[in-house]
Design an enzyme around this catalytic site. Structure first.
Site, PDB file in Angstrom:
ATOM      1  N   CYS A   1      -8.104 -27.003  12.076  1.00 50.86           N
ATOM      2  CA  CYS A   1      -9.305 -27.840  12.183  1.00 50.86           C
ATOM      3  C   CYS A   1      -8.966 -29.327  12.066  1.00 50.86           C
ATOM      4  O   CYS A   1      -9.691 -30.173  12.597  1.00 50.86           O
ATOM      5  CB  CYS A   1     -10.326 -27.443  11.119  1.00 50.86           C
ATOM      6  SG  CYS A   1     -11.152 -25.870  11.472  1.00 50.86           S
TER       7      CYS A   1
ATOM      8  N   HIS B   1      -6.622 -20.190  11.209  1.00 52.93           N
ATOM      9  CA  HIS B   1      -7.910 -20.695  10.717  1.00 52.93           C
ATOM     10  C   HIS B   1      -8.647 -19.643   9.899  1.00 52.93           C
ATOM     11  O   HIS B   1      -9.139 -19.923   8.799  1.00 52.93           O
ATOM     12  CB  HIS B   1      -8.800 -21.151  11.876  1.00 52.93           C
ATOM     13  CG  HIS B   1     -10.222 -21.348  11.461  1.00 52.93           C
ATOM     14  ND1 HIS B   1     -10.653 -22.478  10.812  1.00 52.93           N
ATOM     15  CD2 HIS B   1     -11.313 -20.513  11.551  1.00 52.93           C
ATOM     16  CE1 HIS B   1     -11.955 -22.358  10.524  1.00 52.93           C
ATOM     17  NE2 HIS B   1     -12.364 -21.174  10.962  1.00 52.93           N
TER      18      HIS B   1
ATOM     19  N   ASP C   1      -8.519  -7.184   0.131  1.00 51.69           N
ATOM     20  CA  ASP C   1      -7.685  -7.326   1.326  1.00 51.69           C
ATOM     21  C   ASP C   1      -8.466  -6.763   2.496  1.00 51.69           C
ATOM     22  O   ASP C   1      -9.309  -5.883   2.330  1.00 51.69           O
ATOM     23  CB  ASP C   1      -6.359  -6.572   1.186  1.00 51.69           C
ATOM     24  CG  ASP C   1      -6.498  -5.091   1.507  1.00 51.69           C
ATOM     25  OD1 ASP C   1      -6.107  -4.682   2.614  1.00 51.69           O
ATOM     26  OD2 ASP C   1      -7.029  -4.343   0.661  1.00 51.69           O
TER      27      ASP C   1
ATOM     28  N   CYS D   1     -14.037 -27.505   7.345  1.00 52.51           N
ATOM     29  CA  CYS D   1     -12.791 -26.808   7.038  1.00 52.51           C
ATOM     30  C   CYS D   1     -11.625 -27.797   7.067  1.00 52.51           C
ATOM     31  O   CYS D   1     -11.557 -28.660   7.942  1.00 52.51           O
ATOM     32  CB  CYS D   1     -12.552 -25.688   8.060  1.00 52.51           C
ATOM     33  SG  CYS D   1     -10.999 -24.796   7.821  1.00 52.51           S
TER      34      CYS D   1
ATOM     35  N   ASP E   1       0.856  -1.177   0.000  1.00 47.87           N
ATOM     36  CA  ASP E   1       0.000   0.000   0.000  1.00 47.87           C
ATOM     37  C   ASP E   1       0.899   1.237   0.000  1.00 47.87           C
ATOM     38  O   ASP E   1       2.038   1.186   0.448  1.00 47.87           O
ATOM     39  CB  ASP E   1      -0.896  -0.022   1.237  1.00 47.87           C
ATOM     40  CG  ASP E   1      -2.066   0.936   1.120  1.00 47.87           C
ATOM     41  OD1 ASP E   1      -2.138   1.678   0.126  1.00 47.87           O
ATOM     42  OD2 ASP E   1      -2.895   0.937   2.040  1.00 47.87           O
TER      43      ASP E   1
ATOM     44  N   CYS F   1      -8.352 -26.757   7.178  1.00 44.29           N
ATOM     45  CA  CYS F   1      -7.139 -26.043   7.578  1.00 44.29           C
ATOM     46  C   CYS F   1      -6.350 -26.867   8.592  1.00 44.29           C
ATOM     47  O   CYS F   1      -6.892 -27.778   9.236  1.00 44.29           O
ATOM     48  CB  CYS F   1      -7.484 -24.668   8.156  1.00 44.29           C
ATOM     49  SG  CYS F   1      -8.030 -24.657   9.878  1.00 44.29           S
TER      50      CYS F   1
END
Length: 376
Positions: free
Chosen positions: A314, A340, A271, A309, A89, A311
């Site tokens: 999880c 997560h 974002d 999920c 940015d 991930c």
């Protein structure tokens, strides 16, 4: 270069080439403001949770540790050991939101650092120099993010100045990229559309900056106080005038529902600090809605955060254990929760891409836009 793979209504599935690899769009960029994800996630973790682009901030890295130091260390990719694409940015939003004493002039902005109070000047050339030192793949233009609401006359003057600043950004970055010791000579400039919620100002500004033929364009200055519907209406007004062969980036947005609705209106890049920030406070995203893992009902819950999920969190940990970590104020609680949530956002973008490929985006949108933003 942006390549459109398929389009469903205004929603687009594409890919974008950067010096550090291809980006599959729509994409959610993981925010590492100071070169790190708040919540103790490393560059290795980002790979594991499916991150495509890491986003860092020009203002913060200029203030600390200093962009010249990062340049001397080989650039931001080497400094933080991330080999994928990076977007930086411009620092404009932080200057206008964090700096206490500032003066906006044609040459740029004079302000005091929020860290130590020292006087700093930043204009288009300075922002581009800092981003060139960092060596990101995408450098955002230096602009003014006006408050909503703001008087129409001020917004018009601000957009005119932001347009002039954009031309200076383009000239400066081209010169920096041509230097023999440029950290990333392929660094690309994205322009930023402003205009608050005045649709005619937004459209006029978009038309003017599109003439500069930049590699990509962002819609800035939203998600700063306007309603969701005002944001959606503004995106719709601007999108028709954004180049079709360039990626579109909606800055600082947002909730899962916001992202789905943004994609439906032709946006490719997103974002937001929300998944990491919410995770650090125990608010976790699932495919049924948002849960507060600190609630007592999870004290003996042996199931994962979200059974749907995949991930790393999880696959291994229970709700009861993560709740315990938060109650015990263990740092691991934030790390697991943030991992997560960021996986969820990256997976959301992947599922959106798949739904576009399979021409099922409309049903995906109907099922999940409201559900994912609901607190359980």
């Amino acid at each position: 270069m942006y390549r459109l793979i398929c389009q469903r209504g205004h929603a687009r599935r594409g890919e974008f080439d950067t010096p550090h690899g291809k980006v599959q769009t729509p994409v959610f960029m993981n925010v590492g403001t100071q070169g790190a994800i708040k919540g103790a996630l490393s560059a290795r973790d980002l790979k594991e949770i499916g991150c495509q682009i890491e986003l860092s901030n020009t203002y913060h890295l200029h203030v600390r540790p200093g962009d010249r130091l990062i340049r001397d260390m080989g650039g931001l990719h080497r400094f933080m050991t991330w080999d994928g694409p990076i977007l930086t940015d411009s620092g404009g939003f932080q200057i206008f939101s964090l700096a206490s004493l500032r003066k906006i002039k044609e040459e740029g902005v004079y302000f005091n650092s929020h860290v130590d109070g020292r006087h700093i000047f930043m204009g288009p050339e300075e922002s581009m120099r800092i981003q060139s030192n960092l060596g990101s793949d995408i450098a955002m233009a230096f602009d003014e993010c006006v408050k909503i609401p703001s008087p129409r006359e001020y917004v018009e003057r601000s957009c005119e100045r932001t347009t002039r600043w954009l031309s200076r950004c383009k000239t400066a970055l081209a010169a920096y990229n041509a230097e023999p010791d440029a950290v990333n000579p392929g660094q690309m400039l994205f322009g930023i559309n402003q205009g608050a919620v005045f649709h005619d100002i937004r459209i006029d500004h978009m038309k003017r900056i599109a003439e500069l033929d930049l590699p990509g364009y962002a819609i800035g200055g939203l998600a700063v106080g306007e309603t969701h519907q005002e944001m959606y209406d503004t995106i719709e007004a601007v999108e028709a005038y954004m180049p079709k062969d360039k990626p579109r980036y909606l800055m600082g947005v947002g909730t899962p529902g916001n992202i789905i609705e943004g994609v439906a209106r032709g946006v490719d890049f997103f974002d937001c600090v929300m998944p990491a920030r919410n995770g650090r406070h125990g608010h976790l995203f699932t495919w049924d809605g948002i849960i507060n893992i600190k609630n007592q009902k999870y004290e003996r819950d042996d199931s994962p955060i979200d059974p749907r999920c995949s991930c790393p969190v999880c696959r291994r940990y229970s709700r009861a254990y993560i709740r315990h970590l938060f109650k015990a104020e263990e740092m691991l609680a934030m790390r697991l929760a943030v991992a997560h949530n960021l996986y969820f956002y990256n997976d959301l973008a992947a599922r959106i891409r798949l739904s576009l490929e399979e021409d099922s985006f409309d049903s995906f949108r109907r099922e999940f836009t409201e559900k994912l933003d609901k607190r359980i």
